[in-house]
Enzyme design. Structure first.
Site, PDB file in Angstrom:
ATOM      1  N   GLU A  95       0.793  -1.234   0.000  1.00  0.00           N
ATOM      2  CA  GLU A  95       0.000   0.000   0.000  1.00  0.00           C
ATOM      3  C   GLU A  95       0.824   1.282   0.000  1.00  0.00           C
ATOM      4  OE1 GLU A  95      -4.190  -1.570   1.884  1.00  0.00           O
ATOM      5  OE2 GLU A  95      -3.028  -0.121   3.061  1.00  0.00           O
ATOM      6  N   GLU A 128      -5.829  -8.135   0.149  1.00  0.00           N
ATOM      7  CA  GLU A 128      -6.585  -7.804   1.363  1.00  0.00           C
ATOM      8  C   GLU A 128      -8.014  -7.468   0.979  1.00  0.00           C
ATOM      9  OE1 GLU A 128      -5.103  -4.769   4.051  1.00  0.00           O
ATOM     10  OE2 GLU A 128      -3.038  -5.473   3.819  1.00  0.00           O
TER      11      GLU A 128
END
Length: 468
Positions: free
Chosen positions: A160, A375
């Site tokens: 991320e 995720e």
């Protein structure tokens, strides 16, 4: 109609070192910026988190029992290099060898991330990835890991990149806690993407076995009114900040003219300039076709409305529904349609957004090879009853997202696996311990694990590949 997933599909669970391990100063681990930042700014710390440092055999045994055949793990950089560079900490190295061996013993494939929000404090306080010297330190750390941990088959450079820059310099809820500095957001994203590219090239040139990629959080952006050109523009600009800038760097090796037009507009309105160098683009271009996979983290979508005022962002960290606010000068503001469900933390539940994002990658970046959903999950104030959690809401959330993954595969996208966030309950960076995501409930007082209803459901899906 009941939907299915391929026989070789990975049904995984995700973790992260700082959110799960605890043991923040144990066995020679160096400090990270989060240690003091949490003490100074929040009502919780990462000690002991889920005590994964000691209890990983329990979690991996549960994984095997419940059909989880992949696990996302991150290496804590400061366990290997306590100051981010220099001397190696042998106890940290030994720990990860033991952890990976246990994964393989339990037939749970480790997907290993080098950086999951936890730059060592010594480098973080020296500018983190705004300081180009830290690109070198990251690449050196990556090379050490590639050589040392040859038992790892799947490497991820960063987790991320988008939310790191956003958290540090836009929302200001990650250390160093700077708000509304869009130039720093883009510069940190760019420098991390250069770090990623150089690590990928090094991995391929070094002939290391296994695969390598990057994990991007990709929240899909829609115009509030698709017939209003100003709302369409707001969604485009928001998409550039969070998605397109880093996707272009990953798969184009440069920023498209349209992306740079948006970036330049945002900086013109908000101030600041970028340092984009020729050698950066040489590195990005050299790696653009070398990514073996893209990890997509997807939780929510956003709707954007045109907006002329000043920037204001209020982060909902305590699950008080409706308390968040997000508006950026020269970009737009988030405004959700009334009929779209939200979590207590104001995260919009919209599975279609995951389908749209997967198909966007397929269409816009045809040199992608495969995708893992690295995720996805539902943060919940779990109610612990009868030694379990009856988390039907979580089951419904995951089921609907697995169904759109099945649809995307049917429509030609190459999606090879899904990792539920999170394997067990972990601590949440800016929300603490109240926000739970796990398949396994953790009593943070005793560190006992209890399978939730969702764990039994997930086991059945993993064993049959049938989503029902």
């Amino acid at each position: 109609m009941t939907k299915t997933l391929p026989k070789d599909f990975i049904f995984g669970g995700a973790t992260a070192a700082y959110q799960a391990e605890g043991a923040t100063h144990t066995d020679g681990k160096g400090p990270v910026a989060w240690d003091k930042y949490l003490e100074d700014n929040y009502w919780y710390t990462a000690e002991p988190a889920s005590d994964f440092y000691n209890r990983y055999p329990v979690d991996l045994k549960l994984s095997e029992e419940f059909g989880v055949n992949g696990i996302r793990i991150s290496i804590a950089w400061s366990r290997i290099f306590p100051t981010g560079k220099g001397d190696v900490n042998p106890k940290g190295v030994e720990y990860y060898h033991n952890l990976f061996a246990e994964c393989h013993k339990r037939h749970v494939e480790p997907f290993v991330t080098l950086h999951h929000f936890d730059t060592p404090e010594a480098l973080h306080s020296d500018g983190d990835f705004l300081n180009r010297e830290n690109i070198e330190h990251f690449v050196n750390y990556a090379e050490f890991c590639f050589k040392e941990f040859s038992e790892v088959n799947y490497w991820t450079t960063f987790n991320e990149i988008g939310p790191i820059g956003d958290g540090q310099y836009l929302v200001g809820k990650f250390p160093p806690g700077i708000q509304y500095d869009l130039a720093k957001v883009f510069q940190s994203h760019h420098n991390m993407m250069v770090s990623h590219a150089r690590a990928v090239k090094l991995f391929k040139d070094g002939g290391y076995s296994g695969e390598i990629g990057v994990v991007h959080a990709l929240p899909t952006k829609y115009p509030f009114d698709a017939n209003n050109p100003d709302d369409v523009r707001a969604a485009e600009l928001e998409d550039i900040i969070h998605n397109k800038f880093i996707l272009d760097a990953t798969y184009l090796g440069k920023y498209s003219d349209k992306t740079m037009e948006g970036v330049n507009h945002i900086l013109e309105v908000n101030g600041g300039e970028l340092d984009l160098r020729e050698e950066d683009f040489v590195a990005l271009d050299a790696a653009k076709d070398l990514n073996d996979f893209l990890g997509i983290n997807y939780y929510m979508s956003d709707w954007m409305q045109a907006f002329d005022g000043e920037t204001e962002i209020i982060h909902n960290g305590k699950g008080e529904k409706g308390s968040s606010k997000y508006q950026i000068k020269g970009v737009g503001r988030r405004k959700a349609p009334v009929d779209v469900p939200k979590t207590d933390w104001d995260w919009i539940i919209f599975p279609q957004g995951l389908y749209d994002q997967i198909m966007r990658v397929k269409a816009d970046y045809p040199n992608y090879k495969k995708i893992y959903i690295t995720e996805n999950g539902l943060g919940y104030k779990d109610e612990f009853v009868d030694n379990t959690v009856y988390d039907d809401g979580r089951i419904d959330y995951v089921k609907k997202h697995l169904e759109v993954i099945s649809d995307a595969i049917s429509d030609g996208a190459n999606v090879k696996g899904y990792f539920m966030w999170s394997l067990m309950d972990v601590f949440s960076w800016s929300n603490g311990y109240e926000k739970r995501y796990g398949l396994f409930y953790v009593d943070f007082e005793t560190q006992e694990r209890y399978p939730k209803k969702s764990a039994y459901w997930y086991k059945k899906v993993a064993e049959t590949q049938v989503i029902e």
